[in-house]
Enzyme design. Structure first.
Site, PDB file in Angstrom:
ATOM      1  N   ASP A   1      51.783 -86.816  47.039  1.00 61.28           N
ATOM      2  CA  ASP A   1      52.633 -86.768  45.842  1.00 61.28           C
ATOM      3  C   ASP A   1      52.131 -87.733  44.771  1.00 61.28           C
ATOM      4  O   ASP A   1      52.025 -87.380  43.594  1.00 61.28           O
ATOM      5  CB  ASP A   1      54.115 -86.994  46.184  1.00 61.28           C
ATOM      6  CG  ASP A   1      54.329 -88.000  47.310  1.00 61.28           C
ATOM      7  OD1 ASP A   1      53.332 -88.463  47.881  1.00 61.28           O
ATOM      8  OD2 ASP A   1      55.488 -88.328  47.600  1.00 61.28           O
TER       9      ASP A   1
ATOM     10  N   ASP B   1      43.807 -77.608  48.438  1.00 61.18           N
ATOM     11  CA  ASP B   1      43.969 -76.372  47.675  1.00 61.18           C
ATOM     12  C   ASP B   1      44.741 -76.651  46.390  1.00 61.18           C
ATOM     13  O   ASP B   1      44.343 -76.257  45.280  1.00 61.18           O
ATOM     14  CB  ASP B   1      44.745 -75.367  48.561  1.00 61.18           C
ATOM     15  CG  ASP B   1      44.671 -73.944  48.048  1.00 61.18           C
ATOM     16  OD1 ASP B   1      44.048 -73.728  47.007  1.00 61.18           O
ATOM     17  OD2 ASP B   1      45.256 -73.060  48.698  1.00 61.18           O
TER      18      ASP B   1
ATOM     19  N   LYS C   1      49.969 -87.204  53.860  1.00 62.90           N
ATOM     20  CA  LYS C   1      51.422 -87.427  53.732  1.00 62.90           C
ATOM     21  C   LYS C   1      51.868 -88.116  55.020  1.00 62.90           C
ATOM     22  O   LYS C   1      52.739 -87.636  55.759  1.00 62.90           O
ATOM     23  CB  LYS C   1      52.105 -86.066  53.503  1.00 62.90           C
ATOM     24  CG  LYS C   1      53.579 -86.135  53.206  1.00 62.90           C
ATOM     25  CD  LYS C   1      53.887 -86.612  51.797  1.00 62.90           C
ATOM     26  CE  LYS C   1      55.390 -86.717  51.571  1.00 62.90           C
ATOM     27  NZ  LYS C   1      55.726 -87.542  50.409  1.00 62.90           N
TER      28      LYS C   1
ATOM     29  N   TYR D   1      47.068 -73.251  57.392  1.00 64.34           N
ATOM     30  CA  TYR D   1      46.397 -71.956  57.235  1.00 64.34           C
ATOM     31  C   TYR D   1      46.066 -71.330  58.593  1.00 64.34           C
ATOM     32  O   TYR D   1      45.999 -70.109  58.718  1.00 64.34           O
ATOM     33  CB  TYR D   1      45.095 -72.120  56.450  1.00 64.34           C
ATOM     34  CG  TYR D   1      45.311 -72.502  55.014  1.00 64.34           C
ATOM     35  CD1 TYR D   1      45.671 -73.800  54.677  1.00 64.34           C
ATOM     36  CD2 TYR D   1      45.166 -71.573  53.992  1.00 64.34           C
ATOM     37  CE1 TYR D   1      45.880 -74.159  53.370  1.00 64.34           C
ATOM     38  CE2 TYR D   1      45.375 -71.933  52.677  1.00 64.34           C
ATOM     39  CZ  TYR D   1      45.730 -73.230  52.366  1.00 64.34           C
ATOM     40  OH  TYR D   1      45.948 -73.577  51.069  1.00 64.34           O
TER      41      TYR D   1
ATOM     42  N   ASP E   1      43.202 -77.228  42.212  1.00 66.96           N
ATOM     43  CA  ASP E   1      43.659 -76.385  41.096  1.00 66.96           C
ATOM     44  C   ASP E   1      44.185 -77.271  39.973  1.00 66.96           C
ATOM     45  O   ASP E   1      43.920 -77.032  38.795  1.00 66.96           O
ATOM     46  CB  ASP E   1      44.774 -75.428  41.546  1.00 66.96           C
ATOM     47  CG  ASP E   1      44.238 -74.066  41.953  1.00 66.96           C
ATOM     48  OD1 ASP E   1      43.069 -74.011  42.378  1.00 66.96           O
ATOM     49  OD2 ASP E   1      44.976 -73.069  41.852  1.00 66.96           O
TER      50      ASP E   1
END
Ligand code: NAD
Length: 370
Positions: free
Chosen positions: A222, A246, A190, A143, A250
């Protein structure tokens, strides 16, 4: 009587519709518990661009810095989503404000109200008892890394970047929260592919040595995404970066039944910032059907984290619980398979929570006089 200065930023779309109810709940808490809240309003996002040309006007920044806490709705408008070439964008306002206030920790509690077990698309036996506290880093990652195009616009990149101190400060907060809960912390990264994740993992391990009573697990993003749906009860505190957080939160909103149920707290060096996790939902904006509960629960987080008013915050959570127990639902959490749900719009749902809150506080005060 202590006075609190609250800045209300509705933003765009359903942001303004639901924030009205977060504010009304705070006003009611003020009346019932004898606190004095002074409210001011400010613009952010698309509405700020329309009014001033800037997604984060100077006046908003100034008011934000003067406040004890900020209650926010959402920003966003389809005209930007459909035209990535627009240079002045609503999300610049939100990201800029988070950065300016040093809001590096986003806390997102994911807890299913028992009454909503059937509202989720996940089986009730997998969900029942799930209670997760997410710590999402908010001021680093892709970001805020360098972004650019090359090869005459045909190649683009966004740099995923983290500094050690950014990982350390949020890791301490997550470990401290885990100490007060089930003492299990999953750090999500990751690290098999990304260098920034390897620094993340190394740093979390170092910080973890100062909290030997907390079990630390590392999970790749993942597999974390898969396990969250397969076995949400295995998670207690989850610590992760900006982008992975993020997406995961969700996904986790389905554990709580709907995006319209989830509140979040962003905290850092100064004023705390409280908002639903959902966006401006242009598909339902102006229809009067948005679920106001995430904003109402954001008001509860504001009372708890910025003002230290835990009893008042719990009264709000109890009022939401009572409202759901009585069968009241907005359309996003209605049980469409039965006739049990009493489906309401935003205003009626907000009013029922207010009524429940008055009843809960009355009972509380009556009991305390015995
Ligand atoms: P969204 O969260 O706005 O909506 C996703 C879906 O959930 C929609 O179908 C919507 O109707 C539903 N929904 C969301 N909140 C609800 C509520 N309170 N009650 C009932 N249903 C609800 O996400 P999106 O559609 O991907 O994005 C819309 C806009 O919001 C975009 O411009 C995006 O950039 C912006 N956005 C802003 C924020 C923020 O302000 N923090 C976060 C996410 C997206």
């Amino acid at each position: 009587m202590k006075q609190y200065q609250i800045l209300v930023i509705g933003g765009d779309g359903i942001g303004t519709e639901v924030t009205e109810w977060g504010k009304k709940i705070l006003e009611e808490i003020g009346q019932q518990f004898g606190h004095q809240f002074t409210f001011d309003t400010a613009l952010l996002g698309h509405s700020a661009i329309v009014a001033t040309g800037s997604p984060l006007p100077e006046a908003t920044l100034h008011k934000a810095r003067q406040s004890d806490a900020i209650l926010f709705g959402a920003i966003g408008h389809p005209m930007y989503d459909n035209d990535p070439s627009l240079k002045v964008r609503p999300e610049q306002g939100l990201l800029g404000l988070r950065k300016a206030l040093g809001l590096y920790t986003n806390i997102r509690p994911i807890k299913l109200f028992d009454e909503l077990l059937d509202a989720s698309s996940i089986k009730p036996e997998i969900l029942k008892g799930a209670d997760i506290l997410f710590f999402r880093e908010l001021t680093g990652d892709v970001y805020f890394g360098e972004k650019a195009r090359k090869d005459e616009g045909k190649t683009a990149y966004d740099v995923m970047i983290y500094s050690k101190y950014e990982v350390e400060r949020i890791a301490h907060k997550a470990f401290q929260a885990a100490q007060k809960r089930r003492k299990i912390l999953h750090s999500v990264d990751k690290a098999n592919v990304l260098e920034s994740s390897r620094l993340w993992r190394e740093t979390v391990n170092e910080v973890g040595r100062q909290y030997p009573d907390v079990q630390l697990h590392h999970q790749f993003i993942d597999s974390a995404a898969m396990l969250l749906i397969k076995n949400p009860k295995m998670f207690d505190v989850v610590l992760t970066g900006n982008l992975f957080g993020d997406i995961l939160t969700d996904e986790a909103s389905q554990i709580a039944g709907s995006m319209g149920m989830l509140a979040s707290a962003s905290i850092g060096d100064s004023t705390g910032f409280y908002e639903p996790i959902h966006g401006s939902a242009p598909d339902i904006a102006g229809k009067g059907i948005a679920n106001p509960l995430a904003s109402i629960l954001s008001a509860a987080l504001l009372l708890e984290h910025s003002l230290g008013l835990k009893e008042e915050a719990q009264s709000i959570v109890d009022a939401v619980d009572k409202t759901l127990k009585e069968g009241y639902r907005t359309i996003d959490i209605a049980d469409v398979h039965t006739e049990k749900s009493k489906v309401l719009g935003t205003q009626a749902m907000g009013n029922h929570v207010l009524t429940s809150l008055r009843a809960i506080v009355k009972t509380k005060f009556e009991l305390s006089t015995y």
